[in-house]
Design a protein around this motif. Sequence first.
Motif, mmCIF file in Angstrom:
data_model
loop_
_atom_site.group_PDB
_atom_site.id
_atom_site.type_symbol
_atom_site.label_atom_id
_atom_site.label_comp_id
_atom_site.label_asym_id
_atom_site.label_seq_id
_atom_site.Cartn_x
_atom_site.Cartn_y
_atom_site.Cartn_z
ATOM 1 N N GLY A 108 11.276 -11.094 -5.742
ATOM 2 C CA GLY A 108 10.038 -10.435 -6.143
ATOM 3 C C GLY A 108 9.612 -9.317 -5.218
ATOM 4 N N HIS A 109 10.460 -8.983 -4.259
ATOM 5 C CA HIS A 109 10.082 -7.928 -3.315
ATOM 6 C C HIS A 109 10.037 -6.567 -4.003
ATOM 7 N N THR A 110 9.097 -5.769 -3.568
ATOM 8 C CA THR A 110 8.899 -4.429 -4.101
ATOM 9 C C THR A 110 9.949 -3.459 -3.575
ATOM 10 N N PRO A 111 10.018 -2.244 -4.163
ATOM 11 C CA PRO A 111 10.786 -1.196 -3.490
ATOM 12 C C PRO A 111 10.137 -0.867 -2.155
ATOM 13 N N PHE A 112 10.924 -0.436 -1.209
ATOM 14 C CA PHE A 112 10.476 -0.033 0.125
ATOM 15 C C PHE A 112 9.948 -1.202 0.956
ATOM 16 N N GLY A 113 10.378 -2.424 0.652
ATOM 17 C CA GLY A 113 10.040 -3.579 1.472
ATOM 18 C C GLY A 113 8.558 -3.845 1.559
ATOM 19 N N HIS A 114 8.107 -4.174 2.755
ATOM 20 C CA HIS A 114 6.703 -4.551 2.932
ATOM 21 C C HIS A 114 5.760 -3.367 2.738
ATOM 22 N N ALA A 115 6.250 -2.146 2.916
ATOM 23 C CA ALA A 115 5.399 -0.990 2.653
ATOM 24 C C ALA A 115 4.972 -0.973 1.193
ATOM 25 N N GLY A 116 5.899 -1.260 0.291
ATOM 26 C CA GLY A 116 5.570 -1.333 -1.124
ATOM 27 C C GLY A 116 4.658 -2.505 -1.437
ATOM 28 N N GLU A 117 4.909 -3.624 -0.757
ATOM 29 C CA GLU A 117 4.057 -4.804 -0.949
ATOM 30 C C GLU A 117 2.614 -4.505 -0.546
ATOM 31 N N TYR A 256 8.324 -3.158 13.212
ATOM 32 C CA TYR A 256 7.613 -3.280 11.935
ATOM 33 C C TYR A 256 6.349 -2.419 11.872
ATOM 34 N N HIS A 257 5.636 -2.279 12.989
ATOM 35 C CA HIS A 257 4.433 -1.452 13.029
ATOM 36 C C HIS A 257 4.618 -0.224 13.920
ATOM 37 N N SER A 258 5.840 0.175 14.135
ATOM 38 C CA SER A 258 6.128 1.271 15.065
ATOM 39 C C SER A 258 5.636 2.610 14.526
ATOM 40 N N ASP A 259 5.204 3.470 15.442
ATOM 41 C CA ASP A 259 4.784 4.820 15.063
ATOM 42 C C ASP A 259 5.942 5.630 14.495
ATOM 43 N N GLU A 260 7.142 5.354 14.985
ATOM 44 C CA GLU A 260 8.311 6.123 14.570
ATOM 45 C C GLU A 260 8.617 5.968 13.085
ATOM 46 N N LEU A 261 8.372 4.763 12.549
ATOM 47 C CA LEU A 261 8.664 4.514 11.141
ATOM 48 C C LEU A 261 7.454 4.721 10.234
ATOM 49 N N GLU A 262 6.296 5.020 10.830
ATOM 50 C CA GLU A 262 5.072 5.148 10.050
ATOM 51 C C GLU A 262 5.133 6.260 9.007
ATOM 52 N N PRO A 263 5.691 7.443 9.316
ATOM 53 C CA PRO A 263 5.763 8.475 8.271
ATOM 54 C C PRO A 263 6.484 8.018 7.004
ATOM 55 N N ASP A 264 7.604 7.311 7.164
ATOM 56 C CA ASP A 264 8.337 6.823 5.989
ATOM 57 C C ASP A 264 7.539 5.744 5.261
ATOM 58 N N ARG A 265 6.843 4.904 6.013
ATOM 59 C CA ARG A 265 6.018 3.872 5.371
ATOM 60 C C ARG A 265 4.914 4.509 4.532
ATOM 61 N N LYS A 266 4.284 5.555 5.061
ATOM 62 C CA LYS A 266 3.220 6.240 4.324
ATOM 63 C C LYS A 266 3.767 6.897 3.056
ATOM 64 N N LYS A 267 4.937 7.511 3.162
ATOM 65 C CA LYS A 267 5.543 8.139 1.983
ATOM 66 C C LYS A 267 5.862 7.090 0.917
ATOM 67 N N ALA A 268 6.384 5.951 1.354
ATOM 68 C CA ALA A 268 6.720 4.887 0.413
ATOM 69 C C ALA A 268 5.474 4.366 -0.295
ATOM 70 N N LYS A 269 4.412 4.140 0.467
ATOM 71 C CA LYS A 269 3.169 3.666 -0.127
ATOM 72 C C LYS A 269 2.593 4.695 -1.091
ATOM 73 N N TYR A 270 2.750 5.961 -0.764
ATOM 74 C CA TYR A 270 2.250 7.028 -1.639
ATOM 75 C C TYR A 270 3.001 7.021 -2.970
ATOM 76 N N ILE A 271 4.315 6.862 -2.915
ATOM 77 C CA ILE A 271 5.109 6.819 -4.139
ATOM 78 C C ILE A 271 4.680 5.657 -5.018
ATOM 79 N N VAL A 272 4.526 4.476 -4.421
ATOM 80 C CA VAL A 272 4.129 3.290 -5.184
ATOM 81 C C VAL A 272 2.750 3.484 -5.802
#
Length: 332
Positions: A108-117, A256-272
């Motif tokens: 049941g996991h969303t696209p983009f892992g927990h960012a999508g969730e 999981y909460h790193s600043d380095e991966l935050e831009p991709d997490r934001k983009k993923a959440k925006y797409i969803v």
Amino acid sequence: MNVRERIEEQEFKILSKYAAKSHNAIRDREEEMCDFRTSFQRDRDRIIHSKSFRRLKHKTQVYISPGDHYRMRMTHSLEVAQISRTIARGLMLNEDLTEAIAVGHDVGHTPFGHAGEYALRDLIGHYNHNEQSLRVVEYLERGGQGLNLTAEVKDGILNHTGNNTPFTLEGKIVRSGDRIAYLCHDYDDGIRAGMLKPEHLPLSVSKVLGTNPSHMITVMVSDIITASEGRNEIIISPRVQAAMHEFREFMFKKIYHSDELEPDRKKAKYIVSKLFDYYINNPGSLPQEFLEREEQWGLQTVVVDYIAGLTDLYAIKQFEKLFIPATWGLSR
């Protein structure tokens, strides 16, 4: 006596008295038994052959659009199954039930892992991937008929995370196996990505678990088997439990909460979020099989079901189709 009956008989002779027995498995809808496979073996096979399991090969574990050797949700699920089966075998518990829960726990996991969730949770107020995994196997697979899995497997899938614990020891094993797998393998991928080095680990972790992912798994698996031997519970020793807790805190901070991966997490959440808004306002664009469920479940639930089922690649493709202008050839 057929093959299945022989296996069921062997379970009562060989397995721990605390093990779940295939003969006692319960389904919501009764069905003819297989001559060769137990109920839990059939559940495992149904999940592995399902569309939702196949889609996990293109769903993020941690890194969005990673290289070939990084984990995705499918490889994570297979690694959870391997770790959990090792523990189950060591404790003489039911390996088939353990494997079925493990391969199904993230469908049941969303696209983009927990960012999508988290994006869906922000949009509708409540969304948990474990609950969606149960919904997938219970209602959405097989064109809305569900897989008719046993109660033991469904309970393990639902309660592999969250506040409630599974009612079988096999389910509790997967709950621990999931954490062991994601900590060690996400740490391994973090090293591969250049975000971590073994010397970054806190001493309280490295002294107990070591710094090599394979060794870490061995320490935790061995500890669970030793501590739980002959008991009607799955136990981790206080020393290893404390190290796992510190390891998890370290991983949340550094990965999981790193600043380095935050831009991709934001983009993923925006797409969803954009896809959700689009389909809520344009439900006729949903596939027909989802439109047919709107009367039963309501539009919001149907849209969530659709978006949660998307792979990373397909979600990006749909976003580009809906929101990015087409590129036309330019003559000079």
